[in-house]
Design a protein around this motif. Structure first.
Motif, mmCIF file in Angstrom:
data_model
loop_
_atom_site.group_PDB
_atom_site.id
_atom_site.type_symbol
_atom_site.label_atom_id
_atom_site.label_comp_id
_atom_site.label_asym_id
_atom_site.label_seq_id
_atom_site.Cartn_x
_atom_site.Cartn_y
_atom_site.Cartn_z
ATOM 1 N N LEU A 104 4.034 5.530 -5.806
ATOM 2 C CA LEU A 104 3.916 5.566 -7.266
ATOM 3 C C LEU A 104 2.881 6.599 -7.707
ATOM 4 O O LEU A 104 3.089 7.311 -8.689
ATOM 5 N N GLU A 105 1.771 6.685 -6.974
ATOM 6 C CA GLU A 105 0.763 7.688 -7.304
ATOM 7 C C GLU A 105 1.335 9.090 -7.140
ATOM 8 O O GLU A 105 1.133 9.959 -7.990
ATOM 9 N N LEU A 106 2.086 9.327 -6.067
ATOM 10 C CA LEU A 106 2.685 10.637 -5.826
ATOM 11 C C LEU A 106 3.663 10.991 -6.940
ATOM 12 O O LEU A 106 3.659 12.115 -7.443
ATOM 13 N N ILE A 149 -5.302 18.182 -8.301
ATOM 14 C CA ILE A 149 -3.999 17.519 -8.305
ATOM 15 C C ILE A 149 -3.149 17.992 -7.126
ATOM 16 O O ILE A 149 -2.548 17.178 -6.412
ATOM 17 N N GLU A 150 -3.097 19.297 -6.899
ATOM 18 C CA GLU A 150 -2.292 19.829 -5.796
ATOM 19 C C GLU A 150 -2.832 19.350 -4.444
ATOM 20 O O GLU A 150 -2.060 19.023 -3.541
ATOM 21 N N GLY A 151 -4.154 19.267 -4.316
ATOM 22 C CA GLY A 151 -4.758 18.753 -3.084
ATOM 23 C C GLY A 151 -4.419 17.299 -2.859
ATOM 24 O O GLY A 151 -4.108 16.879 -1.734
ATOM 25 N N ARG A 152 -4.472 16.517 -3.921
ATOM 26 C CA ARG A 152 -4.153 15.083 -3.805
ATOM 27 C C ARG A 152 -2.677 14.895 -3.471
ATOM 28 O O ARG A 152 -2.334 14.012 -2.692
ATOM 29 N N ILE A 153 -1.801 15.711 -4.046
ATOM 30 C CA ILE A 153 -0.368 15.625 -3.723
ATOM 31 C C ILE A 153 -0.170 15.870 -2.228
ATOM 32 O O ILE A 153 0.540 15.112 -1.553
ATOM 33 N N ARG A 154 -0.794 16.916 -1.699
ATOM 34 C CA ARG A 154 -0.669 17.215 -0.262
ATOM 35 C C ARG A 154 -1.211 16.068 0.579
ATOM 36 O O ARG A 154 -0.621 15.690 1.597
ATOM 37 N N GLU A 155 -2.346 15.502 0.170
ATOM 38 C CA GLU A 155 -2.963 14.407 0.915
ATOM 39 C C GLU A 155 -2.056 13.178 0.937
ATOM 40 O O GLU A 155 -1.825 12.578 1.994
ATOM 41 N N GLY A 180 0.815 -1.208 0.000
ATOM 42 C CA GLY A 180 0.000 0.000 0.000
ATOM 43 C C GLY A 180 0.851 1.261 0.000
ATOM 44 O O GLY A 180 0.536 2.234 -0.692
ATOM 45 N N ALA A 181 1.949 1.253 0.747
ATOM 46 C CA ALA A 181 2.850 2.408 0.775
ATOM 47 C C ALA A 181 3.505 2.596 -0.589
ATOM 48 O O ALA A 181 3.638 3.727 -1.069
ATOM 49 N N GLU A 182 3.890 1.503 -1.218
ATOM 50 C CA GLU A 182 4.516 1.594 -2.541
ATOM 51 C C GLU A 182 3.525 2.134 -3.567
ATOM 52 O O GLU A 182 3.882 2.944 -4.424
ATOM 53 N N GLU A 227 1.238 13.026 0.350
ATOM 54 C CA GLU A 227 2.455 13.328 1.104
ATOM 55 C C GLU A 227 2.200 13.251 2.607
ATOM 56 O O GLU A 227 3.023 12.725 3.354
ATOM 57 N N GLY A 228 1.050 13.748 3.055
ATOM 58 C CA GLY A 228 0.699 13.680 4.467
ATOM 59 C C GLY A 228 0.545 12.251 4.952
ATOM 60 O O GLY A 228 1.025 11.892 6.031
ATOM 61 N N LYS A 229 -0.111 11.437 4.146
ATOM 62 C CA LYS A 229 -0.302 10.038 4.532
ATOM 63 C C LYS A 229 1.027 9.299 4.594
ATOM 64 O O LYS A 229 1.260 8.510 5.509
ATOM 65 N N LEU A 230 1.898 9.554 3.622
ATOM 66 C CA LEU A 230 3.191 8.877 3.618
ATOM 67 C C LEU A 230 4.065 9.351 4.779
ATOM 68 O O LEU A 230 4.804 8.557 5.365
ATOM 69 N N SER A 231 3.980 10.632 5.123
ATOM 70 C CA SER A 231 4.810 11.127 6.222
ATOM 71 C C SER A 231 4.324 10.606 7.572
ATOM 72 O O SER A 231 5.109 10.496 8.511
ATOM 73 N N ASN A 232 3.048 10.270 7.674
ATOM 74 C CA ASN A 232 2.500 9.732 8.915
ATOM 75 C C ASN A 232 2.284 8.221 8.862
ATOM 76 O O ASN A 232 1.618 7.661 9.731
ATOM 77 N N ALA A 233 2.835 7.581 7.846
ATOM 78 C CA ALA A 233 2.597 6.148 7.650
ATOM 79 C C ALA A 233 3.351 5.307 8.676
ATOM 80 O O ALA A 233 4.494 5.582 9.014
ATOM 81 N N GLN A 234 2.662 4.305 9.147
ATOM 82 C CA GLN A 234 3.283 3.250 9.942
ATOM 83 C C GLN A 234 3.228 2.023 9.036
ATOM 84 O O GLN A 234 2.192 1.388 8.903
#
Length: 158
Positions: free
Chosen positions: A16-18, A58-64, A10-12, A66-73
């Motif tokens: 890839l989407e980012l 697109i810019e909103g999805r990029i922020r979303e 899921g992280a990968e 990036e936020g999920k990946l930075s807070n990912a466990q």
């Protein structure tokens, strides 16, 4: 901010989407805006409005993402040692005690869930009922059609 549980796959997929959003979609929409601007009056330019709206998405999805990946466990199911207990990332085989149907699901993060692919979200009623159970246990799941009893046949960490 809370940690977002993700499997390695899921992280990968999010990475890839980012990458696609930043390297393909963003440049395309910038070019579309430039093209629309060249057509003149922006006040009545539907192409310009559509391109700007897409850029905002697109810019909103990029922020979303990036936020999920930075807070990912990130949890690798192969490395789990849960002694046969149903946990995040586990693949479970279930039997519906009313119908006798068997299904196999992997319990994943909310962003990874795809019922057609056999992946259910950790926040789903089925996953919440299964967490902590062992093979042979019966989980009662509150479904829209009433309570369903699901027997946990097997728990695997793959």
């Amino acid at each position: 901010m809370n940690k977002v549980p993700l499997t390695v796959a899921g992280a990968e997929k999010l990475r890839l989407e980012l990458q696609r959003l930043k390297t393909v979609d963003r440049p395309e929409v910038i070019a579309a805006i430039a093209e629309a601007r060249s057509h003149g009056d922006l006040s009545e330019n539907a192409e310009y409005d559509a391109a700007k709206e897409r850029q905002g998405f697109i810019e909103g999805r990029i922020r979303e993402v990036e936020g999920k990946l930075s807070n990912a466990q990130i949890i690798d199911p192969k490395l789990l040692d849960a002694d046969g207990r149903c946990v995040f990332g586990a693949t479970v085989e279930l039997e519906d005690l009313d119908t006798g149907d068997t299904v196999t699901y992997q319990i994943v993060g909310d962003d990874e869930a795809d019922i057609k692919d056999g992946k259910i979200a950790i926040s789903s009623p089925i996953a919440r009922a299964l967490i902590g159970k062992f093979a042979g246990d019966v989980a009662e799941v509150q479904a829209p059609g009433g309570v369903r009893e699901l027997e946990l046949i097997d728990v695997r960490y793959v």
